[in-house]
Design a protein around this motif. Structure first.
Motif, short mmCIF file in Angstrom:
data_model
loop_
_atom_site.label_atom_id
_atom_site.label_comp_id
_atom_site.label_asym_id
_atom_site.label_seq_id
_atom_site.Cartn_x
_atom_site.Cartn_y
_atom_site.Cartn_z
N ARG A 45 17.99 -15.36 -10.51
CA ARG A 45 18.73 -15.28 -11.78
C ARG A 45 18.86 -16.65 -12.43
N GLU A 46 18.87 -17.70 -11.62
CA GLU A 46 19.08 -19.04 -12.14
C GLU A 46 17.78 -19.74 -12.52
N SER A 47 16.65 -19.29 -12.00
CA SER A 47 15.38 -19.98 -12.23
C SER A 47 14.26 -18.98 -12.47
N SER A 48 13.29 -19.39 -13.26
CA SER A 48 12.14 -18.52 -13.53
C SER A 48 11.17 -18.52 -12.36
N SER A 49 11.25 -19.53 -11.49
CA SER A 49 10.34 -19.59 -10.34
C SER A 49 11.03 -20.25 -9.15
N PRO A 50 11.81 -19.48 -8.37
CA PRO A 50 12.45 -20.05 -7.17
C PRO A 50 11.43 -20.60 -6.18
N THR A 51 10.24 -20.00 -6.13
CA THR A 51 9.22 -20.48 -5.19
C THR A 51 8.80 -21.90 -5.53
N ALA A 90 -8.49 -4.20 3.60
CA ALA A 90 -7.17 -4.20 2.96
C ALA A 90 -6.38 -5.38 3.49
N LEU A 91 -5.34 -5.75 2.75
CA LEU A 91 -4.55 -6.93 3.10
C LEU A 91 -3.07 -6.60 2.97
N LEU A 92 -2.31 -6.87 4.03
CA LEU A 92 -0.86 -6.73 3.98
C LEU A 92 -0.28 -8.09 3.61
N VAL A 93 0.27 -8.17 2.41
CA VAL A 93 0.72 -9.46 1.89
C VAL A 93 1.98 -9.25 1.05
N PRO A 94 2.93 -10.19 1.07
CA PRO A 94 4.13 -10.05 0.24
C PRO A 94 3.78 -10.09 -1.25
N GLN A 95 4.41 -9.19 -2.00
CA GLN A 95 4.22 -9.13 -3.45
C GLN A 95 5.57 -9.18 -4.14
N GLU A 96 5.63 -9.89 -5.27
CA GLU A 96 6.86 -9.94 -6.05
C GLU A 96 7.11 -8.59 -6.72
N LEU A 97 8.37 -8.16 -6.70
CA LEU A 97 8.73 -6.94 -7.40
C LEU A 97 8.68 -7.17 -8.91
N PRO A 98 8.43 -6.12 -9.71
CA PRO A 98 8.33 -6.29 -11.17
C PRO A 98 9.56 -6.92 -11.79
N TRP A 99 10.76 -6.63 -11.23
CA TRP A 99 11.98 -7.21 -11.79
C TRP A 99 12.31 -8.57 -11.21
N GLY A 100 11.47 -9.05 -10.28
CA GLY A 100 11.48 -10.46 -9.89
C GLY A 100 12.59 -10.95 -9.00
N ASP A 101 13.36 -10.07 -8.35
CA ASP A 101 14.46 -10.57 -7.53
C ASP A 101 14.22 -10.42 -6.03
N ASN A 102 12.98 -10.07 -5.65
CA ASN A 102 12.67 -9.92 -4.24
C ASN A 102 11.16 -9.79 -4.09
N VAL A 103 10.69 -9.84 -2.85
CA VAL A 103 9.29 -9.56 -2.55
C VAL A 103 9.24 -8.47 -1.49
N VAL A 104 8.16 -7.71 -1.48
CA VAL A 104 7.98 -6.68 -0.46
C VAL A 104 6.57 -6.78 0.10
N GLN A 105 6.44 -6.58 1.40
CA GLN A 105 5.12 -6.55 2.00
C GLN A 105 4.37 -5.33 1.47
N THR A 106 3.16 -5.56 0.96
CA THR A 106 2.41 -4.51 0.28
C THR A 106 0.99 -4.45 0.83
N LEU A 107 0.49 -3.25 1.04
CA LEU A 107 -0.88 -3.06 1.51
C LEU A 107 -1.79 -2.99 0.29
N VAL A 108 -2.64 -4.00 0.14
CA VAL A 108 -3.50 -4.12 -1.04
C VAL A 108 -4.95 -3.91 -0.62
N ALA A 109 -5.63 -2.98 -1.30
CA ALA A 109 -7.03 -2.69 -0.98
C ALA A 109 -7.98 -3.15 -2.07
#
Length: 291
Positions: A135-141, A33-52
């Motif tokens: 809110r201002e950009s489609s891809s802040p990253t 499994a991997l603990l990695v930041p994931q974008e939230l569906p509504w796109g205004d934040n990321v959360v560390q998520t355990l992905v298997a």
């Protein structure tokens, strides 16, 4: 001895290359499994998520310039009672890996069966600023990385990030080098442990040129020098602002005893907190006496 490799980036898609790296780790069972930041569906934040499962890496984004919670706290919660017999990969910024090391020293976390994957950090925004950018950009990253590539500094980054002297990973099995590297062509991977070398071998990555390593080290030294200068300037300013009782009271007056600073700090771990103790529970008459 550190072993280096280059992870190819196709058509300048840096994030896609990292997702392929994570996918390889899971599909080859290098980690379970991997603990990695994931974008939230509504796109205004990321959360560390355990992905298997590699299928669930679509929203993975460790490059997003935001840090809602220090991952060291999450690893502590997962491992301090009993570490898992399965291998867990954790993607950490330098500040997170340093905090995790301190928690291990304090017996609040375990490194057993952990694969530490460090990643270079250019800094993060305060949460509200990042939401505004979303809110201002489609891809802040992408906007953030473009600005970094062009050498533009953003004064709205967290103040702590602007003076951070540790932008590159420490104590990581596998380090992902971004500073001083041409992201459109490739990413520098560095293995400084036997586990890291094993990972590079299983992924089938070839040795990287030493010139890229030297270029990155030079860029890191330049960045650290800039941040150290800012740190010293901020220290002088802070000393002036807190000098004397009146200035100190002005600084502390807004405190409402919400304990948010304690809750967010990765090294605040006491099970019985002094600030929650009866020490601060007094009768009304005592408050009136102080007044």
């Amino acid at each position: 001895m550190v072993k280096n490799a280059i992870l190819a980036v196709e058509q300048g898609k840096l994030l896609d290359a990292l997702k392929e790296l994570w996918r390889g780790l899971l599909e080859k069972r290098i980690v379970d499994a991997l603990l990695v930041p994931q974008e939230l569906p509504w796109g205004d934040n990321v959360v560390q998520t355990l992905v298997a499962s590699a299928e669930n890496l679509v929203a993975a984004n460790p490059l997003a310039p935001v840090l809602p919670v220090n991952s060291a706290r999450i690893v502590s919660q997962m491992t301090k009672v009993a570490p898992s017999p399965r291998r867990l990969g954790v993607v950490l910024r330098p500040c997170e890996s340093r905090a995790l090391v301190e928690l291990v020293k304090l017996k609040q976390a375990s490194l057993h069966n952990l694969v530490l994957i460090g990643i270079d950090c250019f800094g993060t925004y305060p949460l509200e600023r990042y939401r505004q950018l979303c809110r201002e950009s489609s891809s802040p990253t992408e906007d953030f990385l473009k600005a970094i590539g062009e050498g533009r500094e953003d004064s709205s980054l967290r103040q702590a990030c602007q003076i951070c002297e540790y932008p590159s990973p420490m104590n990581a099995d596998l380090a992902i080098g971004l500073i001083g590297v041409d992201h459109d062509k490739g990413i520098l991977l560095q293995a400084s442990t036997a586990e890291g070398e094993r990972i590079l071998g299983e992924l089938g990555l070839k040795d990287g040129p030493q010139a890229e390593v030297a270029k990155r080290e030079q860029a890191i030294s330049h960045l650290v020098a800039q941040r150290t200068k800012k740190r010293d300037e901020l220290l002088e300013q802070t000393q002036r602002e807190v000098s004397g009782l009146e200035n100190l009271l002005r600084l502390l007056a807004p405190c409402i005893n919400c304990h948010n600073c304690r809750d967010v700090c990765p090294l605040c771990y006491c099970k019985e907190c002094f600030f929650d103790s009866p020490t601060f529970e007094v009768e009304a008459e005592r408050y009136l006496g102080w007044a």
